[in-house]
Design a protein around this motif. Structure first.
Motif, PDB file in Angstrom:
ATOM      1  N   PHE A   3      38.908  30.586  76.958  1.00 57.77           N
ATOM      2  CA  PHE A   3      37.903  29.866  76.168  1.00 57.77           C
ATOM      3  C   PHE A   3      37.053  30.840  75.366  1.00 57.77           C
ATOM      4  N   TRP A   4      36.562  31.902  76.022  1.00 55.93           N
ATOM      5  CA  TRP A   4      35.716  32.862  75.332  1.00 55.93           C
ATOM      6  C   TRP A   4      36.492  33.632  74.271  1.00 55.93           C
ATOM      7  N   GLN A   5      37.759  33.922  74.549  1.00 50.94           N
ATOM      8  CA  GLN A   5      38.585  34.618  73.566  1.00 50.94           C
ATOM      9  C   GLN A   5      38.771  33.768  72.312  1.00 50.94           C
ATOM     10  N   ILE A   6      39.041  32.473  72.506  1.00 52.08           N
ATOM     11  CA  ILE A   6      39.191  31.560  71.368  1.00 52.08           C
ATOM     12  C   ILE A   6      37.874  31.442  70.611  1.00 52.08           C
ATOM     13  N   LEU A   7      36.776  31.373  71.353  1.00 50.96           N
ATOM     14  CA  LEU A   7      35.457  31.234  70.731  1.00 50.96           C
ATOM     15  C   LEU A   7      35.141  32.438  69.844  1.00 50.96           C
ATOM     16  N   ILE A   8      35.406  33.638  70.341  1.00 48.90           N
ATOM     17  CA  ILE A   8      35.079  34.861  69.598  1.00 48.90           C
ATOM     18  C   ILE A   8      36.015  35.038  68.406  1.00 48.90           C
ATOM     19  N   ASP A   9      37.323  34.933  68.647  1.00 47.92           N
ATOM     20  CA  ASP A   9      38.287  35.118  67.561  1.00 47.92           C
ATOM     21  C   ASP A   9      38.136  34.019  66.501  1.00 47.92           C
ATOM     22  N   GLY A  10      37.897  32.790  66.977  1.00 52.84           N
ATOM     23  CA  GLY A  10      37.733  31.687  66.037  1.00 52.84           C
ATOM     24  C   GLY A  10      36.519  31.860  65.150  1.00 52.84           C
ATOM     25  N   PHE A  11      35.447  32.425  65.706  1.00 44.72           N
ATOM     26  CA  PHE A  11      34.245  32.635  64.903  1.00 44.72           C
ATOM     27  C   PHE A  11      34.501  33.655  63.812  1.00 44.72           C
ATOM     28  N   ALA A  12      35.240  34.711  64.137  1.00 47.14           N
ATOM     29  CA  ALA A  12      35.528  35.753  63.146  1.00 47.14           C
ATOM     30  C   ALA A  12      36.397  35.211  62.012  1.00 47.14           C
ATOM     31  N   ILE A  13      37.481  34.525  62.355  1.00 40.95           N
ATOM     32  CA  ILE A  13      38.381  34.020  61.314  1.00 40.95           C
ATOM     33  C   ILE A  13      37.691  32.919  60.512  1.00 40.95           C
ATOM     34  N   ALA A 248      33.375  23.025  57.014  1.00 37.94           N
ATOM     35  CA  ALA A 248      34.830  22.816  57.059  1.00 37.94           C
ATOM     36  C   ALA A 248      35.569  24.106  57.395  1.00 37.94           C
ATOM     37  N   ALA A 249      35.030  25.247  56.966  1.00 37.29           N
ATOM     38  CA  ALA A 249      35.670  26.535  57.266  1.00 37.29           C
ATOM     39  C   ALA A 249      35.754  26.760  58.774  1.00 37.29           C
ATOM     40  N   TYR A 250      34.704  26.355  59.485  1.00 40.62           N
ATOM     41  CA  TYR A 250      34.718  26.530  60.938  1.00 40.62           C
ATOM     42  C   TYR A 250      35.611  25.506  61.617  1.00 40.62           C
ATOM     43  N   VAL A 251      35.689  24.322  61.065  1.00 41.04           N
ATOM     44  CA  VAL A 251      36.627  23.329  61.612  1.00 41.04           C
ATOM     45  C   VAL A 251      38.054  23.839  61.485  1.00 41.04           C
ATOM     46  N   VAL A 252      38.416  24.305  60.274  1.00 38.23           N
ATOM     47  CA  VAL A 252      39.773  24.800  60.028  1.00 38.23           C
ATOM     48  C   VAL A 252      40.041  26.076  60.820  1.00 38.23           C
ATOM     49  N   GLY A 253      39.061  26.988  60.833  1.00 34.51           N
ATOM     50  CA  GLY A 253      39.244  28.260  61.540  1.00 34.51           C
ATOM     51  C   GLY A 253      39.501  28.061  63.024  1.00 34.51           C
ATOM     52  N   TYR A 254      38.739  27.189  63.654  1.00 28.59           N
ATOM     53  CA  TYR A 254      38.926  26.957  65.091  1.00 28.59           C
ATOM     54  C   TYR A 254      40.191  26.152  65.371  1.00 28.59           C
ATOM     55  N   LEU A 255      40.559  25.250  64.468  1.00 23.47           N
ATOM     56  CA  LEU A 255      41.831  24.543  64.628  1.00 23.47           C
ATOM     57  C   LEU A 255      42.993  25.529  64.642  1.00 23.47           C
TER      58      LEU A 255
END
Length: 291
Positions: A3-13, A248-255
């Motif tokens: 979860f934390w890995q997805i949270l961190i990487d998703g925020f960067a992308i 929308a960038a964060y929606v797409v990035g985390y998806l």
């Protein structure tokens, strides 16, 4: 841990996507252009930075500056070669200029992509990171460059906000996006505003491309997905809406990040494209409506 890995990487992308989409939205809001060479400009800037570091021995800072210069140069060429001649042409009907510009920028992006592939092959290139090392947060070891990427993206977005909302020239840009004819009546040349907006867009797109090259690596194969992601973001957020594009960038990035971790990196772009189709059917004006 996942979860934390997805949270961190998703925020960067997502921050990278937000930076690129902000410029993409800016030129649409001011000049009404959807630039389909967007992904090619990002990739060209990243590959130029990689080449300067690997082939000429430039340091990470100078190679990044060189890559940004190449990206901005290609952006201005895009405007002068593909956009401006069509906008000023008397042979193309006003109702048809938008589709002509879309086609021209798409073909220009293909030319850039194929040129990069010809000189540097289609292999993925990883840009030399400016910040090295690893940081451990909540037990997750993450390259320091990921945090650096998010900070730079939001500093650039913040600088753009200050420029547009707190400076005289920025307010002229904002006014041009609302009422171009009114700006002309005030004696402000729209040509200068368009040039400034395209320069800012090139700067943002180039920075995003180079940071993406440091984070994930890029290749000519990245051009299509990057352009598709940017297009999905601006449509999802609402064409011309900067706030909508950021969300929308964060929606797409985390998806994409969730898909890459839980399914496969090969399918990371599919959910955002499916979301785009759903939005176009159910809410074609996007989250915040067309501006």
């Amino acid at each position: 841990m996942l979860f934390w890995q997805i949270l961190i990487d998703g925020f960067a992308i997502s921050s990278l996507y937000a930076l690129g989409a902000t410029g993409f939205t800016l030129i649409f809001g001011v000049s009404g252009v959807l630039n389909l060479s967007h992904g090619a400009i990002m990739v060209a800037a990243a590959v130029a930075s990689w080449a300067l570091a690997g082939l000429l021995g430039a340091g990470p800072y100078w190679s990044a500056v060189g890559g940004i210069a190449i990206g901005v140069g290609l952006t201005m060429l895009t405007y002068f070669i593909t956009v401006r001649p069509i906008q000023r042409s008397s042979r193309v009907a006003e109702s048809e200029k938008e589709i002509f510009i879309l086609t021209a920028t798409l073909l220009w992006g293909i030319i850039i992509s194929e040129t990069v592939a010809y000189f540097f092959t289609n292999n993925a290139k990883t840009v030399l990171p400016i910040v090295e090392g690893v940081v451990t947060v909540v037990g997750v070891r993450t390259p320091s460059n990921e945090y650096f990427t998010a900070v730079v993206c939001w500093l650039a977005i913040g600088a753009l906000w200050v420029l547009v909302n707190k400076t005289r020239h920025g307010k002229a840009v904002l006014a041009a996006s609302m009422n171009p004819r009114g700006v002309t009546l005030l004696g402000i040349e729209l040509t200068r505003i368009h040039l400034a907006v395209w320069f800012i867009y090139g700067l943002l797109a180039s920075i995003a491309g180079i940071l993406l090259g440091m984070f994930l690596g890029v290749s000519p194969y990245s051009v299509g997905p990057l352009t598709a992601s940017a297009f999905s973001i601006v449509v999802l957020g609402g064409l011309g809406s900067v706030t909508g594009s950021l969300i929308a960038a964060y929606v797409v990035g985390y998806l994409e990040t969730v898909t890459a971790y839980l399914i496969s990196p090969a399918y990371r772009f599919i959910p955002s494209l499916l979301l785009l189709v759903v939005v176009m059917y159910l809410r074609p004006q996007g989250l915040f409506g067309r501006r």
